[in-house]
Design an enzyme around this catalytic site. Structure first.
Site, PDB file in Angstrom:
ATOM      1  N   HIS A  33      -8.406 -44.029 -22.341  1.00  0.00           N
ATOM      2  CA  HIS A  33      -9.848 -44.117 -22.199  1.00  0.00           C
ATOM      3  C   HIS A  33     -10.293 -43.224 -21.049  1.00  0.00           C
ATOM      4  O   HIS A  33      -9.600 -43.093 -20.041  1.00  0.00           O
ATOM      5  CB  HIS A  33     -10.277 -45.561 -21.938  1.00  0.00           C
ATOM      6  CG  HIS A  33     -10.152 -46.424 -23.146  1.00  0.00           C
ATOM      7  ND1 HIS A  33     -11.080 -46.423 -24.149  1.00  0.00           N
ATOM      8  CD2 HIS A  33      -9.193 -47.296 -23.521  1.00  0.00           C
ATOM      9  CE1 HIS A  33     -10.710 -47.270 -25.096  1.00  0.00           C
ATOM     10  NE2 HIS A  33      -9.558 -47.813 -24.742  1.00  0.00           N
ATOM     11  N   ALA A  47      13.768 -44.718 -13.349  1.00  0.00           N
ATOM     12  CA  ALA A  47      13.297 -45.991 -13.911  1.00  0.00           C
ATOM     13  C   ALA A  47      11.990 -46.434 -13.264  1.00  0.00           C
ATOM     14  O   ALA A  47      11.818 -46.348 -12.046  1.00  0.00           O
ATOM     15  CB  ALA A  47      14.364 -47.067 -13.730  1.00  0.00           C
TER      16      ALA A  47
END
Length: 176
Positions: free
Chosen positions: A94, A136
């Protein structure tokens, strides 16, 4: 009608991508993806939206519970790339400055011999160079140059990869 078809695909793929037989999952993905190279392996729980916008090279390993969002633009993944579990790759987001909550999207390009560790989020428009490593938990919002190691939130350079990247990924465990 279009939204119905998209929803139906997500429902069907959520069942298909949990089938314990990886050969069956792979056959169905080969029919639906924009491209799939040879020697790829996909663990259970893969979610792909608009699979015709997803292009995967050869010998790619995609671990369990990965999201490939091809709704707005393309995802292109190079050869011998390893994507660990619970990674999300987004092409649509968005626009935070939109008064109407509009969406915008851009291609995500991932090079060859890239290693993306667990629980990484890659945002629209990101290009990851050949041989790069994403640590990670990183959130990648900027382009990552080749052979660099990036980590953190937001991701930034934390090191360099210093090898010739001659490996070929071969991973096909039974019932995964």
């Amino acid at each position: 009608m279009r939204e119905f078809v998209k929803g139906l695909w997500l429902l069907i793929s959520s069942f298909v991508n949990w089938i314990p037989c990886w050969l069956l999952r792979k056959a169905i993905l080969k029919l639906t993806l924009g491209k799939m190279g040879k020697g790829c392996f996909f663990l259970r729980g893969l979610q792909v939206t608009n699979p015709k916008n997803v292009f995967i090279g050869s010998n790619v390993i995609i671990n369990k519970n990965v999201m490939l969002d091809g709704r707005k633009a393309k995802i292109v993944i190079g050869d011998n790339t390893d994507i660990a579990q619970e990674t999300n790759i987004w092409t649509l987001e968005h626009d935070v400055n939109s008064n109407t909550h509009e969406t915008k999207g851009q291609d995500v390009i991932i090079g060859s011999h890239v290693w993306i560790a667990s629980r990484v989020t890659i945002l629209p428009g990101v290009h990851i160079g050949d041989g790069a490593v994403i640590a990670a938990g990183a959130i990648v919002s900027k382009d990552v140059p080749k052979l660099e190691i990036w980590g953190g939130c937001p991701a930034k350079k934390i090191g360099n990869r210093n090898n010739k990247l001659t490996y070929k990924l071969v991973y096909h465990p039974w019932f995964q």
